[in-house]
Design a protein around this motif. Structure first.
Motif, short mmCIF file in Angstrom:
data_model
loop_
_atom_site.label_atom_id
_atom_site.label_comp_id
_atom_site.label_asym_id
_atom_site.label_seq_id
_atom_site.Cartn_x
_atom_site.Cartn_y
_atom_site.Cartn_z
N PHE A 40 0.83 -1.22 0.00
CA PHE A 40 0.00 0.00 0.00
C PHE A 40 0.86 1.26 0.00
O PHE A 40 0.46 2.27 -0.58
CB PHE A 40 -1.04 -0.03 1.12
CG PHE A 40 -2.20 -0.92 0.76
CD1 PHE A 40 -3.15 -0.49 -0.17
CD2 PHE A 40 -2.32 -2.19 1.28
CE1 PHE A 40 -4.20 -1.32 -0.55
CE2 PHE A 40 -3.37 -3.03 0.91
CZ PHE A 40 -4.30 -2.59 -0.01
N ASN A 55 -8.83 3.05 -8.08
CA ASN A 55 -10.11 2.62 -7.50
C ASN A 55 -11.27 3.05 -8.38
O ASN A 55 -12.16 2.26 -8.70
CB ASN A 55 -10.30 3.30 -6.13
CG ASN A 55 -10.15 2.32 -5.00
OD1 ASN A 55 -9.86 1.15 -5.22
ND2 ASN A 55 -10.33 2.80 -3.78
N LEU A 97 -2.26 1.08 8.42
CA LEU A 97 -0.88 0.56 8.56
C LEU A 97 0.13 1.34 7.74
O LEU A 97 1.28 1.45 8.12
CB LEU A 97 -0.85 -0.86 7.98
CG LEU A 97 -1.00 -2.10 8.81
CD1 LEU A 97 -0.67 -3.30 7.93
CD2 LEU A 97 -0.11 -2.07 10.04
N PHE A 130 -12.85 -2.68 2.53
CA PHE A 130 -11.80 -3.36 1.76
C PHE A 130 -10.49 -3.47 2.55
O PHE A 130 -9.41 -3.38 1.97
CB PHE A 130 -11.61 -2.65 0.40
CG PHE A 130 -12.93 -2.43 -0.27
CD1 PHE A 130 -13.63 -3.50 -0.81
CD2 PHE A 130 -13.52 -1.17 -0.29
CE1 PHE A 130 -14.88 -3.33 -1.37
CE2 PHE A 130 -14.77 -0.98 -0.85
CZ PHE A 130 -15.45 -2.06 -1.39
C1 LIG Z 1 -7.79 -1.67 -0.16
S1 LIG Z 1 -7.25 -0.45 1.00
C2 LIG Z 1 -8.79 0.22 1.55
C3 LIG Z 1 -8.70 1.63 2.01
C4 LIG Z 1 -10.01 2.34 2.32
N1 LIG Z 1 -10.70 1.75 3.44
C5 LIG Z 1 -10.90 2.38 1.12
O1 LIG Z 1 -12.04 1.95 1.21
O2 LIG Z 1 -10.47 2.87 0.07
C6 LIG Z 1 -6.75 -1.43 2.35
C7 LIG Z 1 -6.03 -0.67 3.43
O3 LIG Z 1 -5.92 -1.51 4.57
C8 LIG Z 1 -4.74 -1.16 5.24
N2 LIG Z 1 -4.46 -2.23 6.21
C9 LIG Z 1 -4.21 -3.52 5.97
N3 LIG Z 1 -4.03 -4.20 7.11
C10 LIG Z 1 -4.21 -3.31 8.11
C11 LIG Z 1 -4.17 -3.40 9.53
N4 LIG Z 1 -3.90 -4.53 10.16
N5 LIG Z 1 -4.41 -2.28 10.24
C12 LIG Z 1 -4.66 -1.10 9.62
N6 LIG Z 1 -4.69 -0.94 8.30
C13 LIG Z 1 -4.48 -2.05 7.54
C14 LIG Z 1 -3.75 -0.97 4.12
O4 LIG Z 1 -2.61 -0.23 4.51
C15 LIG Z 1 -4.61 -0.24 3.08
O5 LIG Z 1 -4.51 1.16 3.17
#
Ligand SMILES: C[S@@+](CC[C@H](N)C(=O)[O-])C[C@H]1O[C@@H](n2cnc3c(N)ncnc32)[C@H](O)[C@@H]1O
Length: 244
Positions: A24, A35, A90, A135
């Motif tokens: 990411f 997106n 993250l 997501f």
């Molecule tokens: C596909 S993006 C979705 C972002 C946003 N919620 C959206 O709808 O556009 C997934 C996000 O999850 C975050 N992520 C993954 N595992 C995580 C964790 N354990 N804690 C916090 N963020 C996390 C990634 O860094 C990334 O920014």
């Protein structure tokens, strides 16, 4: 540790969490653009549906886990003009873009974004009136732990709402979805993002992820009640709701 098959972006080296953070960080600059392009704007309608369901709970303070570039956090802040939103993610690069977006929207007084891990939330128990994650759960290293944490920080009776891709089962949506997700999307993703693996991982992680009743079961296992799901856009996406 939950038993779902572990799919990581870059193969066996390093933990899923490290790899997800790196991925990411790599795609952050193109994340919003891709997106909108890859979902043809439909992702916005999915977020709107979540907000619509959240309304009945009249949340005063919402936690947005895996907030990414804060699309959902900003939408929530605009829809609930009195509410506070805390977004954690993250990836430091996603968090910087999120902060810029919140700033541009003039929402700094009500929306706080910080780097944080949804599987280890820096918050006391029974604190938030709503938790949401769009997501994100598919990317967690330990799904159960992440859901347990969300359960812990929520006040009793308040909802967790999860948006996540699901595998459509009906003909011909299933076939078209598979073709698009497995073949077309990785090519466009590779062209526009700086990460060759990210959009292959997207397909593979959706395939391995427990959807519909399977995710509902995990939510129930960690203690959520009144769990239900709503299939969106022919089952390409699913909205899961549970209450503490
Ligand atoms: C596909 S993006 C979705 C972002 C946003 N919620 C959206 O709808 O556009 C997934 C996000 O999850 C975050 N992520 C993954 N595992 C995580 C964790 N354990 N804690 C916090 N963020 C996390 C990634 O860094 C990334 O920014």
């Amino acid at each position: 540790m939950s038993m779902e098959k572990v799919v990581k972006p870059y193969g066996s080296e390093g933990s899923k969490k490290e790899q997800v953070r790196t991925m990411f960080d790599n795609v952050a600059g193109r994340y919003d653009f891709l997106n909108r392009l890859l979902s043809m704007g439909v992702d916005i309608s999915w977020r709107k549906r979540l907000i619509k369901e959240m309304k009945q709970y009249q949340p005063a303070h919402i936690m947005d886990m895996a907030t990414g570039t804060a699309d959902l956090a900003v939408m929530a802040a605009k829809s609930f003009p009195e509410a506070r939103i805390t977004g954690i993610d993250l990836s430091p690069n996603m968090v910087s873009l999120a902060k810029e977006k919140v700033d541009r929207a003039g929402l700094n007084d009500r929306v706080e974004i910080r780097v944080g891990d949804s599987e280890q939330i820096q918050s006391e128990a029974d604190f938030f009136d709503g938790a949401m994650v769009a997501f994100g759960v598919r990317n967690f290293e330990d799904l159960e732990k992440g859901l347990q944490e969300m359960h812990r920080v929520l006040r009793p009776g308040q909802p967790l709402m999860i948006l996540e891709f699901s595998k459509p089962t009906i003909f011909p949506v299933k076939q078209v979805f598979n073709l698009y997700f497995r073949l077309v999307l990785p090519i466009i993703g590779k062209l526009f993002s700086k990460d060759k693996k990210a959009y292959t991982y997207l397909y593979e992680s959706v395939q391995a992820f427990p959807d519909y009743d399977a995710l509902k079961l995990v939510m129930e296992k960690v203690g959520f009640k009144k769990c239900r799901w709503h299939a969106l856009t022919f089952g390409i996406c699913c909205l899961y709701i549970g209450e503490k």
